[in-house]
Design a protein around this motif. Structure first.
Motif, PDB file in Angstrom:
ATOM      1  N   LYS A   1       0.827  -1.218   0.000  1.00 40.89           N
ATOM      2  CA  LYS A   1       0.000   0.000   0.000  1.00 40.89           C
ATOM      3  C   LYS A   1       0.856   1.262   0.000  1.00 40.89           C
ATOM      4  N   GLY A   2       1.776   1.332   0.959  1.00 40.72           N
ATOM      5  CA  GLY A   2       2.600   2.538   1.095  1.00 40.72           C
ATOM      6  C   GLY A   2       3.436   2.795  -0.149  1.00 40.72           C
ATOM      7  N   THR A   3       4.002   1.732  -0.670  1.00 39.24           N
ATOM      8  CA  THR A   3       4.846   1.831  -1.864  1.00 39.24           C
ATOM      9  C   THR A   3       4.050   2.396  -3.040  1.00 39.24           C
TER      10      THR A   3
ATOM     11  N   LYS B   1      11.445  -8.827   5.541  1.00 40.44           N
ATOM     12  CA  LYS B   1      12.528  -8.076   4.901  1.00 40.44           C
ATOM     13  C   LYS B   1      12.479  -6.609   5.354  1.00 40.44           C
ATOM     14  N   ARG B   2      11.258  -6.034   5.331  1.00 43.50           N
ATOM     15  CA  ARG B   2      11.117  -4.640   5.764  1.00 43.50           C
ATOM     16  C   ARG B   2      11.582  -4.489   7.210  1.00 43.50           C
ATOM     17  N   GLY B   3      11.306  -5.510   8.041  1.00 43.37           N
ATOM     18  CA  GLY B   3      11.665  -5.470   9.457  1.00 43.37           C
ATOM     19  C   GLY B   3      13.164  -5.344   9.698  1.00 43.37           C
TER      20      GLY B   3
ATOM     21  N   GLY C   1      12.687  -0.569  11.647  1.00 42.73           N
ATOM     22  CA  GLY C   1      12.612  -0.147  13.036  1.00 42.73           C
ATOM     23  C   GLY C   1      11.197  -0.228  13.591  1.00 42.73           C
ATOM     24  N   ARG C   2      10.268  -0.812  12.855  1.00 42.16           N
ATOM     25  CA  ARG C   2       8.897  -0.895  13.340  1.00 42.16           C
ATOM     26  C   ARG C   2       8.736  -2.036  14.334  1.00 42.16           C
ATOM     27  N   ALA C   3       8.161  -1.696  15.491  1.00 45.07           N
ATOM     28  CA  ALA C   3       8.016  -2.681  16.563  1.00 45.07           C
ATOM     29  C   ALA C   3       7.097  -3.818  16.160  1.00 45.07           C
TER      30      ALA C   3
ATOM     31  N   ILE D   1      -6.189   7.429   1.379  1.00 48.14           N
ATOM     32  CA  ILE D   1      -6.330   7.049   2.778  1.00 48.14           C
ATOM     33  C   ILE D   1      -5.845   5.610   2.894  1.00 48.14           C
ATOM     34  N   ASP D   2      -4.629   5.470   3.424  1.00 45.47           N
ATOM     35  CA  ASP D   2      -3.893   4.197   3.386  1.00 45.47           C
ATOM     36  C   ASP D   2      -4.018   3.492   4.731  1.00 45.47           C
ATOM     37  N   GLY D   3      -4.540   2.274   4.685  1.00 41.58           N
ATOM     38  CA  GLY D   3      -4.626   1.499   5.919  1.00 41.58           C
ATOM     39  C   GLY D   3      -5.861   1.831   6.742  1.00 41.58           C
TER      40      GLY D   3
HETATM   41 MG   LIG Z   1       2.155   0.994   5.041  1.00 36.90          MG
END
Ligand SMILES: [Mg+2]
Ligand SMILES: Nc1ncnc2c1ncn2[C@H]1C[C@H](O)[C@@H](COP(=O)(O)OP(=O)(O)O)O1
Length: 194
Positions: free
Chosen positions: A21-23, A131-133, A137-139, A92-94
């Motif tokens: 979504k963000g991408t 991979k993103r993790g 830095g997202r908990a 409006i993402d998410g």
């Molecule tokens: Mg996102």
């Protein structure tokens, strides 16, 4: 409904965690001048601010749960109004994460013109999130929380898609391909609004 946002073009971007979504939203911003509002990013900014509200949110998000509806919606609406004069439209993402959130959004802000359903297989989402993790830095980008987020997505968010399908505004986008391949279909959907 808010006056400043009365004629705003609104696109809901819905899909599982890690679906892309963000991408894709970033690419729509670059091509179309839309404003990208990720409810998760707004919430994470609140957490980073160290406010009391942020501390509460942080605990909820680390458990992979949904934060209270009014909190998210107020933050989205504030951010939309702040951009009302310069924005060509809003991604409006998410959000909405559940049908009730969509209903409240429409009462307080207005109806969406389009729902982009970013669709990837759950194995693909897990792979991308792990991979993103490594760098995000997202908990919540860890194996245990990812599983909970996926379960919640299938249970709470998929009904959102069915709800808007009834209105004929859903465009399903296959998100298994490369970022650019996915975007070519996203762009077709956005073009259909003009
Ligand atoms: Mg996102
Ligand atoms: N089509 C695609 N192919 C490969 N990787 C992709 C992809 N779309 C996104 N990614 C990567 C970028 C991120 O590291 C991760 C999750 O993407 P994201 O845009 O942050 O997802 P979301 O916002 O839906 O959670 O996957």
């Amino acid at each position: 409904m808010s006056d400043k946002l009365k004629n705003a073009k609104i696109i809901f971007v819905v899909g599982g965690p890690g679906s892309g979504k963000g991408t894709q939203c970033e690419k729509v911003v670059a091509k179309y001048g839309y404003t990208h509002l990720s409810s998760g990013d707004l919430l994470r900014a609140e957490v980073a601010s160290g406010s009391e509200r942020g501390k509460n949110l942080s605990a909820i998000m680390q458990r992979g749960e949904l934060v209270p509806l009014d909190t998210v919606l107020d933050m989205i609406k504030e951010a939309m109004i702040a951009k009302a004069d310069v924005s060509k439209g809003y991604l409006i993402d998410g959000y909405p994460r559940e049908v009730k959130q969509g209903e409240e959004f429409e009462k307080k802000i207005g109806p969406p013109s389009l729902l982009l359903y970013i669709d990837a297989k759950s194995e693909t989402m897990v792979k991308r999130l792990m991979k993103r993790g490594e760098t995000s830095g997202r908990a919540d980008d860890n194996e245990e929380t990812i599983k909970k987020r996926l379960d919640l997505y299938y249970k709470a968010t998929e009904p959102v898609i069915a709800f808007y399908e009834g209105r004929g505004i859903v465009r399903k986008i296959d998100s298994e391909g490369s970022v650019d391949d996915v975007f070519s279909n996203v762009a077709k959907a956005v073009d259909s609004l003009k």
